[in-house]
Design a protein around this motif. Sequence first.
Motif, PDB file in Angstrom:
ATOM      1  N   ASN A 244       0.859  -1.189   0.000  1.00 38.30           N
ATOM      2  CA  ASN A 244       0.000   0.000   0.000  1.00 38.30           C
ATOM      3  C   ASN A 244       0.888   1.230   0.000  1.00 38.30           C
ATOM      4  N   LEU A 245       0.893   1.960  -1.089  1.00 38.11           N
ATOM      5  CA  LEU A 245       1.709   3.177  -1.213  1.00 38.11           C
ATOM      6  C   LEU A 245       0.841   4.393  -0.932  1.00 38.11           C
ATOM      7  N   VAL A 246       1.196   5.132   0.112  1.00 37.38           N
ATOM      8  CA  VAL A 246       0.444   6.332   0.482  1.00 37.38           C
ATOM      9  C   VAL A 246       1.020   7.521  -0.277  1.00 37.38           C
ATOM     10  N   VAL A 247       0.175   8.180  -1.039  1.00 37.44           N
ATOM     11  CA  VAL A 247       0.592   9.307  -1.869  1.00 37.44           C
ATOM     12  C   VAL A 247      -0.165  10.533  -1.383  1.00 37.44           C
ATOM     13  N   ASP A 248       0.404  11.236  -0.394  1.00 35.78           N
ATOM     14  CA  ASP A 248      -0.285  12.382   0.193  1.00 35.78           C
ATOM     15  C   ASP A 248       0.688  13.470   0.628  1.00 35.78           C
ATOM     16  N   GLY A 249       1.865  13.496   0.011  1.00 38.25           N
ATOM     17  CA  GLY A 249       2.830  14.536   0.343  1.00 38.25           C
ATOM     18  C   GLY A 249       3.509  14.348   1.685  1.00 38.25           C
ATOM     19  N   GLY A 250       3.363  13.164   2.281  1.00 40.21           N
ATOM     20  CA  GLY A 250       3.986  12.901   3.575  1.00 40.21           C
ATOM     21  C   GLY A 250       3.112  13.191   4.766  1.00 40.21           C
ATOM     22  N   LEU A 251       1.832  13.483   4.528  1.00 40.79           N
ATOM     23  CA  LEU A 251       0.925  13.783   5.648  1.00 40.79           C
ATOM     24  C   LEU A 251       0.797  12.601   6.582  1.00 40.79           C
ATOM     25  N   VAL A 252       0.646  11.396   6.002  1.00 40.11           N
ATOM     26  CA  VAL A 252       0.616  10.153   6.789  1.00 40.11           C
ATOM     27  C   VAL A 252       1.854   9.348   6.418  1.00 40.11           C
ATOM     28  N   MET A 253       2.667   9.049   7.382  1.00 40.33           N
ATOM     29  CA  MET A 253       3.888   8.294   7.125  1.00 40.33           C
ATOM     30  C   MET A 253       3.725   6.899   7.700  1.00 40.33           C
TER      31      MET A 253
END
Length: 254
Positions: A244-253
């Motif tokens: 699962n790759l989170v793509v949100d600018g680093g908001l959720v790490m």
Amino acid sequence: MELKDQVVLVTGSSRGLGAAIAKAFGREGSRVIVNYFQNEEKAQQVVDSIGKDHAMAIKADVRNQSDIETLFKLAKNHFGENITTVVNNALVNFQFDATNRKTAETITWDEYQVQLEGSVKASLHTVQAAINDMEQREFGRFINIGTNLFQNPVVAYHDYNTSKAALLGFTRSMAKELGAKGITVNMVSGGLLKQTDASSKTSAEVFTMIRDSTPLQKVTSPEDVADAVLFFASPWSRAVTGQNLVVDGGLVMD
């Protein structure tokens, strides 16, 4: 398989994130099926932007297995090849409206059911329609669209967040079983995107708060997420599955 050689289905791609994903594949030379359920005009606009030689619009309700099976047959007849890559993106009857969301006291099981069917049931239909052809080719790519909200539910969209958490379980279970067939199954999870029809009721103040809280100091766009989806379809991700790759600018790490 190179992106230019793939036949790609993007569910729910007449607008928003789905349209951005379809256009991103089209830019790379893929042949793209623009799936829609209600808005044929917008779906055709996406096809026109890609080019009619490389794209076609097909109406189908992703919750209906027969519709999906028909879609796969139509796509093969049109392009002369089976679908190699599926992006499960369709979003059914949902708005990111923090002010008017259903609370723990008011939400119903039927509302959970709508989102679970739109996420998990729909993805099951595309997997089952594609699996035999992908196994014969020894190549297949599934990219499921999730959300960072099930990891950090800053807004308790109970039905939506739960359905996407379930979709991650589905993603990893399918990755385990299908890997030996040459098929990868991954998830891309964006944050609140600026701006889509689904996020149209989100206030400017919320977007400002997200921007200021994000390490990259920007709100993620549909195009940002679309490019990450391309990675999971490309040869560069050949050794990656169940992720699962989170793509949100680093908001959720994660």
